[in-house]
Motif scaffolding. Structure first.
Motif, PDB file in Angstrom:
ATOM      1  N   ARG A   1     -23.526  26.086 -23.431  1.00 43.75           N
ATOM      2  CA  ARG A   1     -24.272  26.397 -22.590  1.00 43.75           C
ATOM      3  C   ARG A   1     -24.865  27.757 -22.263  1.00 43.75           C
ATOM      4  O   ARG A   1     -26.081  28.036 -22.157  1.00 43.75           O
ATOM      5  CB  ARG A   1     -23.693  26.318 -21.124  1.00 43.75           C
ATOM      6  CG  ARG A   1     -23.195  24.782 -20.861  1.00 43.75           C
ATOM      7  CD  ARG A   1     -22.302  24.925 -19.266  1.00 43.75           C
ATOM      8  NE  ARG A   1     -21.902  23.326 -18.950  1.00 43.75           N
ATOM      9  CZ  ARG A   1     -21.045  23.130 -18.055  1.00 43.75           C
ATOM     10  NH1 ARG A   1     -20.740  24.099 -17.367  1.00 43.75           N
ATOM     11  NH2 ARG A   1     -21.025  21.967 -17.595  1.00 43.75           N
TER      12      ARG A   1
ATOM     13  N   LYS B   1     -21.619  30.945 -14.472  1.00 48.84           N
ATOM     14  CA  LYS B   1     -22.746  29.619 -14.466  1.00 48.84           C
ATOM     15  C   LYS B   1     -22.510  28.932 -15.727  1.00 48.84           C
ATOM     16  O   LYS B   1     -22.577  27.580 -15.705  1.00 48.84           O
ATOM     17  CB  LYS B   1     -24.178  30.474 -14.485  1.00 48.84           C
ATOM     18  CG  LYS B   1     -25.149  29.336 -14.506  1.00 48.84           C
ATOM     19  CD  LYS B   1     -25.425  28.752 -12.906  1.00 48.84           C
ATOM     20  CE  LYS B   1     -26.520  27.862 -12.953  1.00 48.84           C
ATOM     21  NZ  LYS B   1     -26.499  27.134 -11.804  1.00 48.84           N
TER      22      LYS B   1
ATOM     23  N   CYS C   1     -19.561  28.511 -17.079  1.00 47.03           N
ATOM     24  CA  CYS C   1     -18.119  27.817 -16.798  1.00 47.03           C
ATOM     25  C   CYS C   1     -18.334  26.734 -15.589  1.00 47.03           C
ATOM     26  O   CYS C   1     -17.198  26.206 -15.375  1.00 47.03           O
ATOM     27  CB  CYS C   1     -17.099  28.869 -16.631  1.00 47.03           C
ATOM     28  SG  CYS C   1     -16.618  29.615 -18.133  1.00 47.03           S
ATOM     29  N   GLU C   2     -19.420  26.720 -14.972  1.00 49.88           N
ATOM     30  CA  GLU C   2     -19.363  25.828 -13.982  1.00 49.88           C
ATOM     31  C   GLU C   2     -18.943  24.166 -14.071  1.00 49.88           C
ATOM     32  O   GLU C   2     -19.445  23.827 -15.309  1.00 49.88           O
ATOM     33  CB  GLU C   2     -20.976  25.760 -13.468  1.00 49.88           C
ATOM     34  CG  GLU C   2     -21.039  25.249 -12.096  1.00 49.88           C
ATOM     35  CD  GLU C   2     -22.636  25.686 -11.514  1.00 49.88           C
ATOM     36  OE1 GLU C   2     -23.520  24.462 -11.320  1.00 49.88           O
ATOM     37  OE2 GLU C   2     -22.975  26.580 -11.169  1.00 49.88           O
ATOM     38  N   LYS C   3     -18.166  23.771 -13.355  1.00 52.63           N
ATOM     39  CA  LYS C   3     -17.655  22.522 -13.303  1.00 52.63           C
ATOM     40  C   LYS C   3     -16.767  22.523 -14.581  1.00 52.63           C
ATOM     41  O   LYS C   3     -16.605  21.197 -15.281  1.00 52.63           O
ATOM     42  CB  LYS C   3     -18.879  21.321 -13.191  1.00 52.63           C
ATOM     43  CG  LYS C   3     -19.385  21.627 -11.874  1.00 52.63           C
ATOM     44  CD  LYS C   3     -20.401  20.318 -11.954  1.00 52.63           C
ATOM     45  CE  LYS C   3     -21.125  20.460 -10.615  1.00 52.63           C
ATOM     46  NZ  LYS C   3     -22.286  19.297 -10.592  1.00 52.63           N
ATOM     47  N   ARG C   4     -16.032  23.550 -15.018  1.00 50.37           N
ATOM     48  CA  ARG C   4     -15.358  23.340 -16.366  1.00 50.37           C
ATOM     49  C   ARG C   4     -14.101  23.897 -15.817  1.00 50.37           C
ATOM     50  O   ARG C   4     -13.979  24.575 -14.775  1.00 50.37           O
ATOM     51  CB  ARG C   4     -15.759  24.342 -17.467  1.00 50.37           C
ATOM     52  CG  ARG C   4     -17.187  23.669 -17.975  1.00 50.37           C
ATOM     53  CD  ARG C   4     -17.260  22.708 -18.651  1.00 50.37           C
ATOM     54  NE  ARG C   4     -16.192  22.562 -19.932  1.00 50.37           N
ATOM     55  CZ  ARG C   4     -15.609  21.369 -20.381  1.00 50.37           C
ATOM     56  NH1 ARG C   4     -15.652  20.198 -19.790  1.00 50.37           N
ATOM     57  NH2 ARG C   4     -14.822  21.582 -21.218  1.00 50.37           N
ATOM     58  N   PRO C   5     -12.922  23.483 -16.438  1.00 53.01           N
ATOM     59  CA  PRO C   5     -11.492  23.734 -16.159  1.00 53.01           C
ATOM     60  C   PRO C   5     -11.154  25.164 -16.583  1.00 53.01           C
ATOM     61  O   PRO C   5     -10.230  25.484 -17.171  1.00 53.01           O
ATOM     62  CB  PRO C   5     -10.677  22.812 -16.605  1.00 53.01           C
ATOM     63  CG  PRO C   5     -11.502  22.429 -17.926  1.00 53.01           C
ATOM     64  CD  PRO C   5     -12.749  22.604 -17.677  1.00 53.01           C
TER      65      PRO C   5
END
Length: 151
Positions: free
Chosen positions: A126, A72, A74-78
């Motif tokens: 986050r 969660k 790291c969502e939308k992270r590379p």
């Protein structure tokens, strides 16, 4: 190992690798019936460890909950899933090495934050905002300043 696609009970291992933590074996498998390929992971399992919640309740340790929290953050992270898995394995390894049969959510949260800080700074912020229960923008600013000063 049962095929997750067709349910056939015979598969063959195409490739096995130990990850960098040394605690997980990744196996690439192929179903002998439908020829579908899938990946499995083998991990060392220790005796029951209980998590002590903030309100004093105890529940059985669940690796998936930690992984879900990291995913969660790291969502939308590379950040590749493999790196997230390794971070969780490292947290679990540190918990196992402590030898404690009970571990607090605070201890788990601190270990997860250490791993996220090295993995991705945005994911770290986050996770920290939820874990530390930020209620004001100044708390975010302090955390970001701390990160900037450490560079």
């Amino acid at each position: 190992m049962k095929c997750p696609f067709c349910g056939h009970e015979e598969t063959r291992v195409l490739d096995s690798r130990v990850d960098s933590s040394g605690f997980t074996i990744r196996r690439r498998r192929e179903c002998l019936q439908c020829k579908a390929r899938f990946t499995t992971y083998e991990r060392y399992e220790s005796g029951p460890v209980f998590v002590v919640k903030k309100d004093g309740r105890r529940e059985k340790f669940n690796r998936q909950k930690i992984l879900n929290g990291v995913m969660k953050a790291c969502e939308k992270r590379p950040v590749p899933l493999e790196n997230m898995e390794k971070a969780v394995d490292t947290v679990i390894s540190k918990l196992q090495k402590s030898g404690n049969l009970e571990v607090s959510t605070a201890e788990i949260g601190t270990l997860v934050m250490e791993q996220l800080k090295a993995l991705d700074e945005v994911a770290y912020v986050r996770f920290a905002s939820v874990y530390k229960d930020f209620r004001e923008i100044d708390q975010f600013l302090e955390l970001v300043e701390e990160l900037k000063n450490q560079k």
